[in-house]
Design an enzyme around this catalytic site. Structure first.
Site, PDB file in Angstrom:
ATOM      1  N   ARG A 140     -25.521  -1.998   7.194  1.00 50.67           N
ATOM      2  CA  ARG A 140     -25.247  -3.428   7.130  1.00 50.67           C
ATOM      3  C   ARG A 140     -25.838  -4.196   8.319  1.00 50.67           C
ATOM      4  NH1 ARG A 140     -20.496  -4.872   3.807  1.00 50.67           N
ATOM      5  NH2 ARG A 140     -21.271  -4.055   1.851  1.00 50.67           N
ATOM      6  N   LYS A 186       0.862  -1.179   0.000  1.00 46.84           N
ATOM      7  CA  LYS A 186       0.000   0.000   0.000  1.00 46.84           C
ATOM      8  C   LYS A 186       0.904   1.237   0.000  1.00 46.84           C
ATOM      9  CE  LYS A 186      -4.246   1.350   2.321  1.00 46.84           C
ATOM     10  NZ  LYS A 186      -5.382   0.863   3.076  1.00 46.84           N
ATOM     11  N   GLU A 213     -19.484  -5.189  10.102  1.00 43.19           N
ATOM     12  CA  GLU A 213     -20.399  -4.410  10.930  1.00 43.19           C
ATOM     13  C   GLU A 213     -21.490  -5.271  11.567  1.00 43.19           C
ATOM     14  OE1 GLU A 213     -19.370  -3.513   7.910  1.00 43.19           O
ATOM     15  OE2 GLU A 213     -18.360  -1.590   8.219  1.00 43.19           O
TER      16      GLU A 213
HETATM   17  C1  TPP Z   1     -19.043  -1.844   4.784  1.00 42.88           C
HETATM   18  C2  TPP Z   1     -17.843  -0.948   4.830  1.00 42.88           C
HETATM   19  N1  TPP Z   1     -17.236  -0.717   6.012  1.00 42.88           N
HETATM   20  C3  TPP Z   1     -16.165   0.091   6.056  1.00 42.88           C
HETATM   21  C4  TPP Z   1     -15.662   0.675   4.925  1.00 42.88           C
HETATM   22  C5  TPP Z   1     -14.511   1.645   5.012  1.00 42.88           C
HETATM   23  N2  TPP Z   1     -13.330   1.175   4.295  1.00 42.88           N
HETATM   24  C6  TPP Z   1     -12.998   1.620   3.081  1.00 42.88           C
HETATM   25  S1  TPP Z   1     -11.613   0.944   2.489  1.00 42.88           S
HETATM   26  C7  TPP Z   1     -11.402   0.031   3.869  1.00 42.88           C
HETATM   27  C8  TPP Z   1     -10.221  -0.882   3.982  1.00 42.88           C
HETATM   28  C9  TPP Z   1     -10.119  -1.779   2.805  1.00 42.88           C
HETATM   29  O1  TPP Z   1      -8.971  -2.569   2.911  1.00 42.88           O
HETATM   30  P1  TPP Z   1      -8.583  -3.522   1.728  1.00 42.88           P
HETATM   31  O2  TPP Z   1      -9.784  -4.205   1.201  1.00 42.88           O
HETATM   32  O3  TPP Z   1      -7.475  -4.385   2.181  1.00 42.88           O
HETATM   33  O4  TPP Z   1      -8.096  -2.549   0.587  1.00 42.88           O
HETATM   34  P2  TPP Z   1      -6.746  -1.677   0.557  1.00 42.88           P
HETATM   35  O5  TPP Z   1      -7.150  -0.286   0.925  1.00 42.88           O
HETATM   36  O6  TPP Z   1      -5.767  -2.257   1.510  1.00 42.88           O
HETATM   37  O7  TPP Z   1      -6.301  -1.761  -0.839  1.00 42.88           O
HETATM   38  C10 TPP Z   1     -12.421   0.273   4.788  1.00 42.88           C
HETATM   39  C11 TPP Z   1     -12.504  -0.324   6.128  1.00 42.88           C
HETATM   40  C12 TPP Z   1     -16.350   0.414   3.724  1.00 42.88           C
HETATM   41  N3  TPP Z   1     -15.969   0.974   2.571  1.00 42.88           N
HETATM   42  N4  TPP Z   1     -17.414  -0.394   3.702  1.00 42.88           N
END
Ligand code: TPP
Length: 608
Positions: free
Chosen positions: A387, A282, A359
């Site tokens: 959710r 990242k 969630e």
């Molecule tokens: C239901 C939900 N909860 C929380 C989020 C907030 N959120 C956006 S990106 C993320 C982390 C995603 O991590 P990953 O899938 O590993 O992707 P990366 O950013 O590491 O590429 C979160 C918690 C969301 N988008 N949807």
């Protein structure tokens, strides 16, 4: 903008690039994303970590015929650039510009509107089944991060995908990070796979496949062999996924373009579900982001602000009260920074549960904690709590348990756009018996509500936006079930304002009674009865959807007791709020001083 970014404005143009040019193109895309996001704000670290992935996918597959589904979608900036949207990056996440997430109405290359996590596998399987049922022919590729992979929906979909035997490709983009460090047993399992022995030699099938790539297959093969560490990660069978009926490839170095192109070429011909586990970093290519990917997950444009955050109030409260009361526990669904739980986590690591992007589980976990005698606080963004509706109803509220929901980012959210708007919590939570809903007018009152929550042993929700401008001069004490009169007037006009933004919009209005309707549920029925007189005007103002909102609760109550006063409701109409600017959203819905004044004026005209 580099010339190459301008020239490559479609996947077809990308496919014309030579092996060397592809590498240079990745560098330019990365540079372009960093420059754009520094200017406009947006999701930086995830996007620059997925540049080679996007390039390799578009190089191998044929979009829009083939469907690439970017889970959450915050990492898809390179995809947007490749598919002809570089010119729009000046207005990324802004009205008149482009969304920070894939959006079907924005481009035919966005095969689904994304924003909430862990949906890509279900959507992918849906596409695959539709394709097979309709006798069509295209590839489906779901790209999911290791963070999104912790979400319950992903597990439900895997369960179905493995049994379905449907032809689809899952790319698991593992950078060890959610927004903050990824958590949970699945994350640990992936970490073990990362460490597991990787292949140090090219399999003959791989060699054959590489050499088969038109134009520069032999160059690619040489490049593969020459790579600094050799091609360590090619194909490795893996028990868990394989036993579920999903063929596993990996782990694969995810910034090695040749590797990625090769593996995608290979799996394109598979007739069953496959999972390709790629390893990325990242923030790759931008050292400050790579060294602090959490800070650079999402960045906001520079600019002076004197706003204070509600989450800071929450943080201070939990840290102070946590000292006194060891039953206080906090829960986050992978959002400890955004919701203000980081300091609590540092101070009381055993009492902060980061459950991953889960969630629904978080809500029911809170119910279990409360049933077991603890005092749980679940801090969550309004749109993500959607959710957990059934869990709030079935697990927390039927059992009437002392769980406190801290509903952050309630109301219009601005740049994240339509998928993240926090407009519906009042409507869906108001339906649920046993649940009380509060909205503070400022940080000071939020603190009072939190103090109230300590001794309130029933389900409670407190909703608030990200920030507020200042604490009000009025610092009356908080009384459950009672509204607060902020300004009195002899006129028969009563503005019932819910929460900080509505109170701010109303506070400058003269010749009206301005009331902070801080208790959304239950309503202050005594007060409503007093002001329900013929000739009076009641205006409800809320930073939320009108349908099922506070205003409609007031109307329903007055109807029950026999409505005398005239009631006007201000809030968002019954359509999705596709707006990237908070001020504009408030303005359009009339949640402003002028919006309220015009309702008052119309009323004056109507009785003349
Ligand atoms: C239901 C939900 N909860 C929380 C989020 C907030 N959120 C956006 S990106 C993320 C982390 C995603 O991590 P990953 O899938 O590993 O992707 P990366 O950013 O590491 O590429 C979160 C918690 C969301 N988008 N949807």
């Amino acid at each position: 903008m580099d010339e190459i970014i301008k020239q490559v404005n479609s996947p077809e143009r990308l496919k014309e690039l030579s092996c060397k040019e592809l590498g240079a193109y990745c560098d330019s895309v990365r540079k372009f994303i960093v420059e754009s996001v520094r200017h406009s704000g947006g999701h930086l670290a995830s996007s620059i970590g997925a540049v080679e992935l996007a390039v390799a996918l578009h190089y191998v597959f044929d979009c829009p015929k083939d469907k690439i589904l970017w889970d959450v979608g915050h990492q898809a900036y390179a995809h947007k650039i490749i598919t002809g949207r570089a010119e729009n990056f000046g207005a990324l996440r802004a009205n008149g510009g482009i969304s920070g997430f894939p959006k079907m109405t924005e481009s035919e290359y966005d095969s689904f509107t994304m924003g909430h996590s862990s949906t890509s596998l279900s959507v992918g399987l849906g596409y695959a089944r539709a394709r097979d049922t309709l006798g069509e022919d295209y590839n489906v590729i779901s790209v999911i991060g290791d963070g999104a992979f912790t979400g319950g929906m992903a597990f439900e979909a895997l369960n179905d995908i493995g049994a379905s035997k449907a032809k689809m490709i899952i790319v698991l983009n593992d950078n060890k990070m959610s927004i903050s460090k990824n958590v949970g047993a699945m994350s640990e399992y992936l970490a073990k796979l990362r460490l597991s022995k990787r292949y140090n030699r090219l399999k003959s099938t791989v060699k054959k496949g590489v050499l088969g790539i038109p134009l520069f297959g032999s160059n690619l093969y040489k490049a593969l062999v020459r790579t600094k560490h050799g091609v360590k990660s090619v194909v490795q069978s893996n028990k868990m996924f394989e036993q579920m009926g999903i063929k596993y490839y990996g782990p694969i170095e995810g910034h090695n373009l040749a590797n990625l192109i090769e593996i995608f070429k290979q799996v394109k011909n598979e007739d069953e579900p496959v999972l390709i586990h790629i390893l990325t970093q990242k923030g790759k290519g931008y050292p400050v982001a790579a060294s602090d990917p959490t800070k650079f997950h999402g960045i906001v444009p520079q600019g002076a602000t004197n706003e204070k955050s509600f989450s800071q109030v929450l943080s201070d409260f939990l840290c102070t009260e946590g000292e006194k009361n060891s039953k206080i526990t906090a829960i986050t669904a992978a959002m400890s920074d955004g919701t203000g739980l980081t300091a609590f986590a540092e101070k009381f690591p055993d009492r902060l549960y980061d459950v991953g992007i889960a969630e629904q589980h978080a809500v029911t976990l809170a119910a279990g904690l409360a049933a077991g005698g603890l005092k749980p606080y679940f801090a969550v963004y309004s749109s993500f709590l959607q959710r957990g509706f059934d869990q709030v109803l079935h697990d927390v509220c039927i059992n009437n348990l002392g769980v406190t929901f801290l509903i952050d980012r309630a109301g219009a959210v601005g740049a994240d756009g339509v998928t993240h708007q926090g407009l519906y919590d009042i409507s869906y939570l108001s339906l649920i018996p046993n649940l009380s809903i509060l909205a503070p007018k400022d940080g000071c009152e939020f603190r009072q509500m939190l103090e109230f929550s300590l001794s309130y042993d029933k389900p409670l929700a407190i909703r608030y936006p990200k920030s507020y401008l200042c604490d009000s001069a009025e610092n009356g004490s908080f009384e459950y079930g009672k509204w607060e009169i902020l300004k009195r007037s002899q006129s028969g006009v009563y503005v019932l304002a819910v929460g900080n933004r509505a109170v701010c919009a109303a506070s400058g209005i003269e010749n009206a009674n301005i009331v902070s309707a801080r208790c959304i549920k239950p309503l202050d029925s005594e007060f409503l009865q007093q002001i329900n007189r013929k000739g009076n005007l009641i205006i409800t103002v809320e930073d939320g959807a009108k349908r099922g909102g506070f205003g409609q609760s007031v109307l329903a109550y007055l109807n029950e007791i026999g409505q005398n006063a005239k009631v006007e409701t201000i809030g968002y109409p019954d359509e999705f709020l596709d707006d990237f600017c908070i001020e504009h959203s408030l303005e359009a819905a009339g949640i402003t001083e002028s919006g309220i004044l015009s309702v008052i004026k119309n009323f004056g005209n109507s009785i003349q």
